[in-house]
Design an enzyme around this catalytic site. Sequence first.
Site, PDB file in Angstrom:
ATOM      1  N   GLU A  92       0.807  -1.137  -0.190  1.00 14.41           N
ATOM      2  CA  GLU A  92      -0.025  -0.108   0.145  1.00 14.41           C
ATOM      3  C   GLU A  92       1.063   1.111  -0.130  1.00 14.41           C
ATOM      4  OE1 GLU A  92      -4.374  -1.599   2.218  1.00 14.41           O
ATOM      5  OE2 GLU A  92      -2.671  -0.611   3.399  1.00 14.41           O
ATOM      6  N   CYS A 105       3.271   8.705   1.191  1.00 18.06           N
ATOM      7  CA  CYS A 105       3.719   7.748   1.998  1.00 18.06           C
ATOM      8  C   CYS A 105       3.955   6.524   1.473  1.00 18.06           C
ATOM      9  CB  CYS A 105       2.722   7.568   3.342  1.00 18.06           C
ATOM     10  SG  CYS A 105       3.155   6.622   4.447  1.00 18.06           S
ATOM     11  N   CYS A 112       6.369  -6.735   7.836  1.00 17.28           N
ATOM     12  CA  CYS A 112       7.231  -6.033   8.424  1.00 17.28           C
ATOM     13  C   CYS A 112       7.974  -7.151   9.230  1.00 17.28           C
ATOM     14  CB  CYS A 112       6.677  -4.975   9.052  1.00 17.28           C
ATOM     15  SG  CYS A 112       8.134  -3.903  10.138  1.00 17.28           S
ATOM     16  N   CYS A 116       5.774  -4.763  16.312  1.00 21.25           N
ATOM     17  CA  CYS A 116       5.472  -3.510  17.228  1.00 21.25           C
ATOM     18  C   CYS A 116       4.066  -3.833  17.680  1.00 21.25           C
ATOM     19  CB  CYS A 116       5.632  -2.351  16.595  1.00 21.25           C
ATOM     20  SG  CYS A 116       7.543  -1.930  16.281  1.00 21.25           S
ATOM     21  N   CYS A 119       1.013  -1.898  16.002  1.00 17.80           N
ATOM     22  CA  CYS A 119       0.943  -1.652  14.523  1.00 17.80           C
ATOM     23  C   CYS A 119       0.295  -3.034  13.827  1.00 17.80           C
ATOM     24  CB  CYS A 119       2.208  -1.225  14.034  1.00 17.80           C
ATOM     25  SG  CYS A 119       2.560  -1.153  12.404  1.00 17.80           S
ATOM     26  N   GLY A 161       6.666  -1.493   6.549  1.00 14.51           N
ATOM     27  CA  GLY A 161       7.954  -2.214   6.421  1.00 14.51           C
ATOM     28  C   GLY A 161       8.925  -1.204   7.272  1.00 14.51           C
ATOM     29  N   GLU A 162      10.242  -1.693   7.370  1.00 16.73           N
ATOM     30  CA  GLU A 162      11.237  -0.915   8.169  1.00 16.73           C
ATOM     31  C   GLU A 162      12.439  -0.879   7.128  1.00 16.73           C
ATOM     32  OE1 GLU A 162      12.263   0.558  10.924  1.00 16.73           O
ATOM     33  OE2 GLU A 162      14.005   0.940   9.593  1.00 16.73           O
ATOM     34  N   SER A 193      11.869   7.087   8.078  1.00 17.05           N
ATOM     35  CA  SER A 193      11.159   6.707   9.434  1.00 17.05           C
ATOM     36  C   SER A 193      11.824   5.408   9.890  1.00 17.05           C
ATOM     37  CB  SER A 193       9.829   6.934   9.760  1.00 17.05           C
ATOM     38  OG  SER A 193       9.319   6.517  10.975  1.00 17.05           O
ATOM     39  N   SER A 215      10.706   6.290  15.336  1.00 13.25           N
ATOM     40  CA  SER A 215       9.520   5.729  16.060  1.00 13.25           C
ATOM     41  C   SER A 215      10.226   5.465  17.637  1.00 13.25           C
ATOM     42  CB  SER A 215       9.125   4.438  15.461  1.00 13.25           C
ATOM     43  OG  SER A 215       8.398   4.904  14.302  1.00 13.25           O
ATOM     44  N   LEU A 216       9.628   6.437  18.346  1.00 14.01           N
ATOM     45  CA  LEU A 216      10.143   6.146  19.980  1.00 14.01           C
ATOM     46  C   LEU A 216       9.277   5.816  20.735  1.00 14.01           C
ATOM     47  CD1 LEU A 216      12.810   7.043  21.208  1.00 14.01           C
ATOM     48  CD2 LEU A 216      11.917   8.934  22.084  1.00 14.01           C
ATOM     49  N   HIS A 217       8.154   6.129  20.981  1.00 10.78           N
ATOM     50  CA  HIS A 217       6.823   5.787  21.579  1.00 10.78           C
ATOM     51  C   HIS A 217       6.992   5.280  23.086  1.00 10.78           C
ATOM     52  CE1 HIS A 217       5.690   5.614  17.449  1.00 10.78           C
ATOM     53  NE2 HIS A 217       6.130   4.424  17.013  1.00 10.78           N
TER      54      HIS A 217
HETATM   55  N1  SAH Z   1       9.121   0.849  10.531  1.00 18.69           N
HETATM   56  C1  SAH Z   1       9.334   2.293  10.404  1.00 18.69           C
HETATM   57  C2  SAH Z   1       8.527   2.822   9.217  1.00 18.69           C
HETATM   58  C3  SAH Z   1       6.896   2.819   9.689  1.00 18.69           C
HETATM   59  S1  SAH Z   1       6.466   4.340  10.064  1.00 18.69           S
HETATM   60  C4  SAH Z   1       9.182   2.966  11.706  1.00 18.69           C
HETATM   61  O1  SAH Z   1       8.665   2.054  12.647  1.00 18.69           O
HETATM   62  O2  SAH Z   1       9.142   3.999  11.812  1.00 18.69           O
HETATM   63  C5  SAH Z   1       4.748   4.181  10.538  1.00 18.69           C
HETATM   64  C6  SAH Z   1       4.574   4.949  11.869  1.00 18.69           C
HETATM   65  O3  SAH Z   1       3.378   4.946  12.453  1.00 18.69           O
HETATM   66  C7  SAH Z   1       5.395   4.630  12.797  1.00 18.69           C
HETATM   67  O4  SAH Z   1       5.762   5.718  13.766  1.00 18.69           O
HETATM   68  C8  SAH Z   1       4.754   3.750  13.741  1.00 18.69           C
HETATM   69  O5  SAH Z   1       5.308   3.606  14.960  1.00 18.69           O
HETATM   70  C9  SAH Z   1       3.289   4.589  13.821  1.00 18.69           C
HETATM   71  N2  SAH Z   1       2.126   3.647  14.211  1.00 18.69           N
HETATM   72  C10 SAH Z   1       2.086   2.433  13.988  1.00 18.69           C
HETATM   73  N3  SAH Z   1       0.998   1.851  14.080  1.00 18.69           N
HETATM   74  C11 SAH Z   1       0.183   2.825  14.731  1.00 18.69           C
HETATM   75  C12 SAH Z   1      -0.957   3.014  15.412  1.00 18.69           C
HETATM   76  N4  SAH Z   1      -1.975   1.965  15.334  1.00 18.69           N
HETATM   77  N5  SAH Z   1      -1.377   4.357  15.651  1.00 18.69           N
HETATM   78  C13 SAH Z   1      -0.619   5.220  15.213  1.00 18.69           C
HETATM   79  N6  SAH Z   1       0.745   5.349  14.732  1.00 18.69           N
HETATM   80  C14 SAH Z   1       1.071   4.050  14.664  1.00 18.69           C
END
Ligand code: SAH
Length: 350
Positions: A92, A105, A112, A116, A119, A161-162, A193, A215-217
């Site tokens: 997609e 995007c 992936c 996480c 996701c 994907g990463e 990202s 992506s820290l979270h």
């Molecule tokens: N693998 C890379 C590229 C994907 S970016 C990465 O992790 O950065 C997609 C972004 O959306 C990331 O910051 C991811 O953490 C965030 N994301 C994933 N699932 C989500 C969700 N359910 N709600 C909001 N953000 C989400």
Amino acid sequence: MEPVFIKNYTLPDLESWVESIGEARFRARQLFRQIYNRRIHCWDECSDLSKMFRAQLEFGTHLNASRIVEKQEAADDTAKYLMALHDGQFIETVLIPDPPRCTLCISSQVGCPFRCKFCLTGTLGFKRNLSTAEIVDQVCQVQHDQGTRRRITNIVFMGMGEPLANYASVLRAIRILVDPNGLAFSHRRITLSTAGMVPQLRRLGKESPVNLAISLHASDDALRSELMPINRKYPLSELLSACREYPLPPRKRITFEYILLDGVNDSAKQARELVRVLHGVRAKVNLIPFNPVDAEFPSAYRRPSEERILAFQDVLQRAQLTAIIRQSRGADISAACGQLVAKSSNSGGS
Ligand code: SAH
């Protein structure tokens, strides 16, 4: 002979290939410009090449590495494209108009490898890396579909994907994206990202000046490892050291993405902890209130209340940390962050 996917080639690669089939080297630049500047969609549109060369292209190469099979448009104009690849896999790509910008995007893998917790893409598991051609072609196909309606101004590697787990193909794709004879984007308009693959991150800093998002979270290792298993391999201290040492151009900052999960990582204490761990990093923070994933994949997480979201932002701002709340786009067509699973709207499965 295996057909060649022409969009795998950077300009220097194309020069070698053109010579290898007995054509003059300068033809490569001509061809490259036709593909990306003139945006041809089939070899018939290639007017100024010899018949012989055209025949070689026609029978020995693929110009397109993917094909749009479905397009869904959201109420807010976000468009999600489902693309079929040559081996029957799907990915997609999401177009997000936000005048004067229009961001695409793009995906870097089918599925992936990182699971996480929040996701949806991760639930697919990992199928395979995308080739350079499949990455670049997402831009070409969407540009072709949009015609003169919308011009893509920015590219973000935030789809499926990463990107750093597919380093070589992603970097070659970036070379084609920024080549003035190619898609001619400025590095400043491309953002990669990552979930935090530290060695590849350090390498990227040396090899390409694109914008970086992490992506820290979570601001402590225990929670981050629970949400993002990759943290067990590259814990926060290593990730943030790499960020402190990242060779950023003047006035540039690293974007830290932080999904707000109700009752999990959104307390004022965790906001203060975030300020502490980002100390000394040229950082800005994008707060992304959690996007509920699809009903087929019930999630343990919820979006915090508006009040909690604003309170979290307030702690960061008081500490002079730029923090914006990113409004998710395209949620009604499952095109928002973390919602990409390459599922057709009418097939009910991927
Ligand atoms: N693998 C890379 C590229 C994907 S970016 C990465 O992790 O950065 C997609 C972004 O959306 C990331 O910051 C991811 O953490 C965030 N994301 C994933 N699932 C989500 C969700 N359910 N709600 C909001 N953000 C989400």
